[in-house]
Motif scaffolding. Sequence first.
Motif, PDB file in Angstrom:
ATOM      1  N   ARG A   1       0.820  -1.205   0.000  1.00 26.74           N
ATOM      2  CA  ARG A   1       0.000   0.000   0.000  1.00 26.74           C
ATOM      3  C   ARG A   1       0.860   1.263   0.000  1.00 26.74           C
ATOM      4  O   ARG A   1       0.444   2.316  -0.482  1.00 26.74           O
ATOM      5  CB  ARG A   1      -0.920  -0.026   1.222  1.00 26.74           C
ATOM      6  CG  ARG A   1      -1.967   1.074   1.251  1.00 26.74           C
ATOM      7  CD  ARG A   1      -2.849   0.931   2.482  1.00 26.74           C
ATOM      8  NE  ARG A   1      -3.956   1.881   2.459  1.00 26.74           N
ATOM      9  CZ  ARG A   1      -3.858   3.140   2.873  1.00 26.74           C
ATOM     10  NH1 ARG A   1      -2.710   3.594   3.322  1.00 26.74           N
ATOM     11  NH2 ARG A   1      -4.907   3.939   2.825  1.00 26.74           N
ATOM     12  N   LEU A   2       2.053   1.152   0.560  1.00 23.14           N
ATOM     13  CA  LEU A   2       2.893   2.328   0.698  1.00 23.14           C
ATOM     14  C   LEU A   2       3.468   2.800  -0.632  1.00 23.14           C
ATOM     15  O   LEU A   2       3.806   3.974  -0.788  1.00 23.14           O
ATOM     16  CB  LEU A   2       4.042   2.048   1.678  1.00 23.14           C
ATOM     17  CG  LEU A   2       4.814   3.265   2.205  1.00 23.14           C
ATOM     18  CD1 LEU A   2       3.887   4.201   2.947  1.00 23.14           C
ATOM     19  CD2 LEU A   2       5.947   2.820   3.109  1.00 23.14           C
ATOM     20  N   LEU A   3       3.580   1.916  -1.613  1.00 22.13           N
ATOM     21  CA  LEU A   3       4.152   2.315  -2.893  1.00 22.13           C
ATOM     22  C   LEU A   3       3.350   3.448  -3.551  1.00 22.13           C
ATOM     23  O   LEU A   3       3.890   4.531  -3.785  1.00 22.13           O
ATOM     24  CB  LEU A   3       4.281   1.103  -3.811  1.00 22.13           C
ATOM     25  CG  LEU A   3       5.366   0.093  -3.410  1.00 22.13           C
ATOM     26  CD1 LEU A   3       5.238  -1.171  -4.252  1.00 22.13           C
ATOM     27  CD2 LEU A   3       6.751   0.701  -3.588  1.00 22.13           C
ATOM     28  N   PRO A   4       2.063   3.255  -3.863  1.00 20.55           N
ATOM     29  CA  PRO A   4       1.300   4.383  -4.427  1.00 20.55           C
ATOM     30  C   PRO A   4       1.109   5.517  -3.424  1.00 20.55           C
ATOM     31  O   PRO A   4       1.016   6.686  -3.825  1.00 20.55           O
ATOM     32  CB  PRO A   4      -0.033   3.749  -4.834  1.00 20.55           C
ATOM     33  CG  PRO A   4      -0.152   2.529  -3.987  1.00 20.55           C
ATOM     34  CD  PRO A   4       1.244   2.029  -3.793  1.00 20.55           C
ATOM     35  N   SER A   5       1.081   5.191  -2.136  1.00 19.70           N
ATOM     36  CA  SER A   5       0.917   6.234  -1.122  1.00 19.70           C
ATOM     37  C   SER A   5       2.099   7.199  -1.127  1.00 19.70           C
ATOM     38  O   SER A   5       1.933   8.422  -0.981  1.00 19.70           O
ATOM     39  CB  SER A   5       0.772   5.606   0.271  1.00 19.70           C
ATOM     40  OG  SER A   5      -0.387   4.811   0.358  1.00 19.70           O
ATOM     41  N   CYS A   6       3.310   6.670  -1.315  1.00 17.00           N
ATOM     42  CA  CYS A   6       4.497   7.524  -1.366  1.00 17.00           C
ATOM     43  C   CYS A   6       4.458   8.450  -2.577  1.00 17.00           C
ATOM     44  O   CYS A   6       4.896   9.600  -2.507  1.00 17.00           O
ATOM     45  CB  CYS A   6       5.761   6.671  -1.397  1.00 17.00           C
ATOM     46  SG  CYS A   6       6.217   5.948   0.188  1.00 17.00           S
TER      47      CYS A   6
ATOM     48  N   LEU B   1       3.484  14.094  -4.399  1.00 15.70           N
ATOM     49  CA  LEU B   1       2.716  15.102  -5.131  1.00 15.70           C
ATOM     50  C   LEU B   1       2.049  16.102  -4.194  1.00 15.70           C
ATOM     51  O   LEU B   1       1.415  17.053  -4.656  1.00 15.70           O
ATOM     52  CB  LEU B   1       1.644  14.422  -5.991  1.00 15.70           C
ATOM     53  CG  LEU B   1       2.135  13.724  -7.258  1.00 15.70           C
ATOM     54  CD1 LEU B   1       1.022  12.857  -7.845  1.00 15.70           C
ATOM     55  CD2 LEU B   1       2.630  14.731  -8.279  1.00 15.70           C
ATOM     56  N   GLY B   2       2.199  15.876  -2.885  1.00 21.54           N
ATOM     57  CA  GLY B   2       1.597  16.769  -1.906  1.00 21.54           C
ATOM     58  C   GLY B   2       0.113  16.554  -1.725  1.00 21.54           C
ATOM     59  O   GLY B   2      -0.610  17.469  -1.310  1.00 21.54           O
ATOM     60  N   LEU B   3      -0.347  15.334  -2.018  1.00 21.98           N
ATOM     61  CA  LEU B   3      -1.771  15.033  -1.942  1.00 21.98           C
ATOM     62  C   LEU B   3      -2.070  14.125  -0.763  1.00 21.98           C
ATOM     63  O   LEU B   3      -1.235  13.299  -0.363  1.00 21.98           O
ATOM     64  CB  LEU B   3      -2.227  14.350  -3.236  1.00 21.98           C
ATOM     65  CG  LEU B   3      -2.030  15.180  -4.510  1.00 21.98           C
ATOM     66  CD1 LEU B   3      -2.318  14.328  -5.738  1.00 21.98           C
ATOM     67  CD2 LEU B   3      -2.915  16.414  -4.490  1.00 21.98           C
ATOM     68  N   PRO B   4      -3.279  14.233  -0.201  1.00 25.91           N
ATOM     69  CA  PRO B   4      -3.649  13.344   0.907  1.00 25.91           C
ATOM     70  C   PRO B   4      -3.821  11.912   0.424  1.00 25.91           C
ATOM     71  O   PRO B   4      -4.204  11.668  -0.721  1.00 25.91           O
ATOM     72  CB  PRO B   4      -4.972  13.930   1.403  1.00 25.91           C
ATOM     73  CG  PRO B   4      -5.542  14.653   0.217  1.00 25.91           C
ATOM     74  CD  PRO B   4      -4.357  15.196  -0.526  1.00 25.91           C
ATOM     75  N   VAL B   5      -3.546  10.990   1.316  1.00 23.40           N
ATOM     76  CA  VAL B   5      -3.689   9.567   1.001  1.00 23.40           C
ATOM     77  C   VAL B   5      -4.960   9.066   1.679  1.00 23.40           C
ATOM     78  O   VAL B   5      -5.076   9.142   2.906  1.00 23.40           O
ATOM     79  CB  VAL B   5      -2.479   8.756   1.492  1.00 23.40           C
ATOM     80  CG1 VAL B   5      -2.671   7.274   1.187  1.00 23.40           C
ATOM     81  CG2 VAL B   5      -1.201   9.281   0.847  1.00 23.40           C
TER      82      VAL B   5
END
Length: 330
Positions: free
Chosen positions: A91-96, A101-105
């Motif tokens: 899950r951390l791969l796309p979350s990073c 990009l400075g966007l909330p996860v």
Amino acid sequence: MTTPGKQLRIALETCELPHPQFLAHFKPLRQCIEDAMDGAASRVEQLVGPSRAGKSMLIEKLKRDYPETKVNGRRQVPVLVVELETPVSPRLLPSCVLAALGLPVPENARMGALNARMQKQLDLAGTRVVLFDEVNHLVERGTRVLPPEAGDWFKVLADKQRRTLVLSGTPLVERMVQQHTQLRMRASAPRRLMPYDSRVPDQLQAFHACVATYANLFKEAGFPIALPASALTYQCYLLSGGLIGVLSKFMRELVRHMAYETPRALTFADCQAAVRTIEVSGSPRFPAFERPEVVMTDTAPAALHQAFVQVMHDNDIPVPLIPERVGGIQ
């Protein structure tokens, strides 16, 4: 109040050393970015080397050359730097990427939803190149991502989403790529950013030029380092084992001690004080800045080589065969 020491600190922090190892990888990677922005097929590049070899410095330079802009009010991030955290999970791969990009996860989002959101946001930002730093975390002990799973994720990002990737980290990155046949067949040969080898004359001279560049900044600010140029280079090599990142850290620590002092010559004792505040990389058999006379003896080449060997062994990298010529500082 801005003091000469503070001005010197800023000069050191913003100093970019276009040394041979840096340029040998920076120029082709910059060309890859240019190609990607011109619509060329995606690529997967590997940038590997020991910690503190200068990989992150190179990545930051590439990022600065392609800054974020706004086009018709829309944010554009052509080159995105993503630092992988640890411990890494799927899950951390796309979350990073979203965080970079400075966007909330979104909390509790499934992997598929996170990947879809990531792809959409990268498209909106016009991101053509993603530079992943610390990719070795994916194959270190304790990770929850299997190498084949990580390879699949990068392959999809490069192929289906047509993005050029730079996978940067320790030599463990090579192992991850090698374990995934499809990713390996798509990836370019690893670009290895290694410490300078004191046995190779041109490499020792290149390291000496880096030390001289820093020393000149000190001199121009009114803080000359009161050591002969060759002696300063030898001591810095014992400290770093040829790693430019460690050399840079030492110089920044040296100026930190001078931030509020009036300009004066820096002594061997000042260098010793700075060394005590950093993590060194050389051989414990030949500690840096212990004795000023040690570097100009007949044992100096062996001592320098031991510092290099220590760095290579610490990073599980084979030491190259001894070159025919033994170097010295010209």
